[in-house]
Design an enzyme around this catalytic site. Structure first.
Site, mmCIF file in Angstrom:
data_model
loop_
_atom_site.group_PDB
_atom_site.id
_atom_site.type_symbol
_atom_site.label_atom_id
_atom_site.label_comp_id
_atom_site.label_asym_id
_atom_site.label_seq_id
_atom_site.Cartn_x
_atom_site.Cartn_y
_atom_site.Cartn_z
ATOM 1 N N SER A 14 31.837 92.629 -23.212
ATOM 2 C CA SER A 14 31.717 91.029 -24.210
ATOM 3 C C SER A 14 33.148 89.919 -23.201
ATOM 4 O O SER A 14 33.754 90.355 -22.651
ATOM 5 C CB SER A 14 32.520 90.856 -25.620
ATOM 6 O OG SER A 14 33.514 91.385 -25.295
ATOM 7 N N GLY A 15 32.508 89.277 -23.310
ATOM 8 C CA GLY A 15 33.824 87.855 -22.881
ATOM 9 C C GLY A 15 33.676 86.768 -23.958
ATOM 10 O O GLY A 15 33.079 86.626 -25.131
ATOM 11 N N ARG A 16 35.402 86.550 -23.563
ATOM 12 C CA ARG A 16 35.527 85.328 -24.352
ATOM 13 C C ARG A 16 36.633 84.301 -23.963
ATOM 14 O O ARG A 16 36.620 84.633 -23.343
ATOM 15 C CB ARG A 16 37.340 86.337 -25.627
ATOM 16 C CG ARG A 16 36.306 87.564 -26.425
ATOM 17 C CD ARG A 16 36.556 88.831 -25.668
ATOM 18 N NE ARG A 16 37.914 88.751 -25.352
ATOM 19 C CZ ARG A 16 38.982 89.076 -25.603
ATOM 20 N NH1 ARG A 16 39.190 88.830 -27.074
ATOM 21 N NH2 ARG A 16 40.386 88.622 -24.376
ATOM 22 N N HIS A 237 41.316 89.310 -11.610
ATOM 23 C CA HIS A 237 41.661 91.067 -11.796
ATOM 24 C C HIS A 237 42.147 91.092 -13.133
ATOM 25 O O HIS A 237 43.796 90.814 -12.980
ATOM 26 C CB HIS A 237 42.369 91.659 -10.671
ATOM 27 C CG HIS A 237 41.697 92.743 -11.213
ATOM 28 N ND1 HIS A 237 42.414 94.512 -10.702
ATOM 29 C CD2 HIS A 237 40.448 93.777 -11.667
ATOM 30 C CE1 HIS A 237 42.107 95.351 -11.084
ATOM 31 N NE2 HIS A 237 40.976 95.466 -12.241
ATOM 32 N N ASP A 238 41.222 91.477 -13.754
ATOM 33 C CA ASP A 238 41.375 91.757 -15.635
ATOM 34 C C ASP A 238 43.445 92.446 -15.344
ATOM 35 O O ASP A 238 43.877 91.649 -16.149
ATOM 36 C CB ASP A 238 41.022 91.888 -16.620
ATOM 37 C CG ASP A 238 39.885 93.304 -16.112
ATOM 38 O OD1 ASP A 238 40.390 94.234 -14.852
ATOM 39 O OD2 ASP A 238 39.048 93.072 -16.186
ATOM 40 N N THR A 239 43.378 93.066 -14.980
ATOM 41 C CA THR A 239 44.413 93.920 -15.120
ATOM 42 C C THR A 239 45.859 93.368 -14.442
ATOM 43 O O THR A 239 46.621 93.255 -14.447
ATOM 44 C CB THR A 239 44.132 95.264 -13.766
ATOM 45 O OG1 THR A 239 42.596 96.519 -14.607
ATOM 46 C CG2 THR A 239 45.541 96.429 -13.913
ATOM 47 N N ASN A 297 44.356 105.130 -12.080
ATOM 48 C CA ASN A 297 43.536 104.565 -13.046
ATOM 49 C C ASN A 297 42.715 105.699 -14.300
ATOM 50 O O ASN A 297 43.058 106.717 -12.909
ATOM 51 C CB ASN A 297 41.996 104.293 -12.144
ATOM 52 C CG ASN A 297 41.897 102.823 -11.637
ATOM 53 O OD1 ASN A 297 43.850 101.595 -11.857
ATOM 54 N ND2 ASN A 297 41.318 102.286 -10.495
ATOM 55 N N GLN A 305 35.075 104.954 -26.977
ATOM 56 C CA GLN A 305 33.655 104.364 -27.207
ATOM 57 C C GLN A 305 32.587 104.973 -27.282
ATOM 58 O O GLN A 305 31.642 104.449 -27.686
ATOM 59 C CB GLN A 305 34.113 102.666 -26.299
ATOM 60 C CG GLN A 305 35.063 102.278 -26.793
ATOM 61 C CD GLN A 305 35.415 101.673 -24.933
ATOM 62 O OE1 GLN A 305 35.200 101.261 -24.159
ATOM 63 N NE2 GLN A 305 36.724 100.872 -25.051
ATOM 64 N N GLY A 419 43.365 95.464 -25.873
ATOM 65 C CA GLY A 419 43.046 95.972 -27.376
ATOM 66 C C GLY A 419 43.202 97.257 -27.782
ATOM 67 O O GLY A 419 43.311 97.828 -28.524
#
Length: 480
Positions: A14-16, A237-239, A297, A305, A419
């Protein structure tokens, strides 16, 4: 009146759109909009639905207008390694193939024929992973060489959407560092590697650092969403964004950005590309303000999930959703309770094996790996979950032990953001397995880190340290 800043944080599912502003010395977040990130099966490959993502970005911006909360600046972050190619008319060439697609099988051997693996690591500092951009490009060169011949620009996923907002092409450094094509020490494209692999050098644009102002929304976009804002590059980069949000309660802390992946490591001022680091497959990703994230990683919550989806009657085969008959609907708390009931189950797996990257059935993949290693295969949901939880906690422990040997430092606590920090059972097992205190929070680490770069650029924060100080005061952080 508050100055708003907007982080568009797009993850695997998802995107927020998350607004941030300062209020009484604290950072306040508000999620305005959420949209699905869907995969589609096109032309024999699992692909991202890039048109759906773009529509989600626009729809969230329209909600900002509807609510009268117009951001001063906007920045987008996503997962790493994936990209789109543009031709001379700025049209997309081919499909937005997803990193879990199997097209990179065998590409490591082809790359190594041109650049020995140890040399590649010493130059780029990036771990070997089958999904890295370098292997995706090699697969593309084999399957569709005409795509590379036509290409004028390679844009990583967030770069592409920044371009769609402004009409200006940039190549943000932190996202580019995941490609396995940057020289870790020069912090620029490694032209010798690119030439050795036969990739067209012209597609790799000039790198821009986090905090770079890209420009205003184009006239077309401003008209469509009802306002204009300035696009500022976050750590795309999200990380890279998530690590910025860690308040560093302990200067000798290990960081974990916990989500679909668990990224475990520390921040360094220079890359570590030793032979032992290579053997342990640690990576040196580029960060904001000249930092390097020295990471392991780890497969992370992807396994949990995937199991939950299967139990709820949903699986994905070649990007296509397949729904099957299911009984009860399982929640994550349900899975934790079942795991606790099976605490005597001792089988564990190496969560980083490629067999867990994109299996048709995660449940069967875990059972098969237990059998392969001479252990009892889980029979109940509780045994399955206990196996995964113990395996993750053990992987964290071993990674920290290796990290201490590689850096020569002793780490005394663990800070978890994202999360996944809400999974109290995994946090507890991690504390027990490592013998270290675990600090969980903030939950919205990636969005906070995205906002930090924007707000430092705007002068709201003096620097990263002052931003982290405010994060510490603004969000709940619990100790396990």
């Amino acid at each position: 009146m508050a100055e708003y800043y907007l982080a568009i944080d797009i993850g695997a599912s998802s995107g927020r759109h998350i607004l941030g502003h300062l209020e009484d010395g604290r950072l306040v977040l508000e999620e305005l909009y959420r949209f699905d990130n869907l995969q589609v099966y096109k032309n024999g490959h699992d692909c991202w639905d890039s048109d759906n993502l773009w529509q989600g970005i626009l729809d969230g911006l329209k909600v900002c207008k509807e609510q009268g909360k117009l951001p001063k600046t906007v920045g987008i972050d996503t997962w790493g390694v994936d990209f789109l190619l543009l031709d001379e008319n700025d049209e997309v060439i081919g499909d937005a193939v997803a990193y879990r697609d199997g097209r990179t099988g065998g590409m490591d051997a082809q790359v190594e024929e041109c650049v020995p693996l140890k040399e590649l690591y010493q130059r780029t500092g990036i771990q070997k992973a089958s999904y890295n951009t370098i292997y995706q490009l090699m697969a593309l060169k084999k399957e569709h060489p005409e795509h590379l011949e036509r290409a004028e620009n390679l844009l990583f996923t967030p770069d592409y959407y920044h371009f769609k907002l402004t009409g200006k092409k940039t190549c943000e450094y932190t996202i580019a560092s995941t490609s396995n094509l940057l020289n870790a020490r020069t912090m620029d494209w490694d032209e010798e590697i690119i030439n050795a692999l036969g990739f067209p050098g012209k597609i790799f644009g000039t790198l821009s650092m986090p905090g770079t102002v890209v420009g205003e929304f184009s006239e077309e976009i401003a008209k469509e969403v009802g306002f204009s804002a300035t696009v500022v590059l976050p750590a795309s980069h999200d990380t890279g964004s998530a690590f910025l949000a860690i308040p560093a309660l302990d200067e000798n802390a290990v960081y974990i950005s916990s989500g679909t992946w668990s990224l475990l490591g520390v921040e360094n001022e220079s890359p570590i590309t030793s032979a032992e680091s290579f053997e342990q497959n640690f990576t040196n990703e580029g960060g904001a303000w000249g930092r390097y994230r020295f990471l392991k990683n780890i497969m992370g919550l992807w396994m949990i999930q995937s199991i939950r989806r299967e139990l709820n009657g949903v699986s994905y085969i070649q990007g296509k959703e397949k729904r099957m008959a299911a009984g009860r609907k399982w929640s994550f708390p349900d899975l934790i309770e079942e795991a606790k009931k099976a605490e005597g189950f001792t089988s564990v797996v190496d969560v980083d094996r490629d067999c867990f990257l994109a299996p048709e059935s995660m449940t069967e993949a875990i059972k098969e790996e237990c059998r392969r290693t001479g252990q009892k295969a889980p029979e109940s949901v509780g045994e399955l979950m206990q196996c995964v939880y113990q395996s993750l906690a053990r992987c964290y422990r071993d990674a920290i032990s290796n990290l201490e040997r590689l850096t020569g430092k002793r780490y005394t606590s663990i800070n978890i953001v994202g999360g996944g920090c809400q999974d109290g059972y995994l946090n507890l097992l991690t504390a027990q397995m490592t013998g270290l205190p675990v600090y969980a929070g903030p939950i919205e680490g990636t969005a906070i880190g995205n906002l930090i770069v924007q707000m430092v650029q705007a002068g709201e924060f003096e620097n990263l340290q002052s931003a982290r100080d405010i994060v510490r005061e603004s969000f709940e952080i619990t100790r396990v």
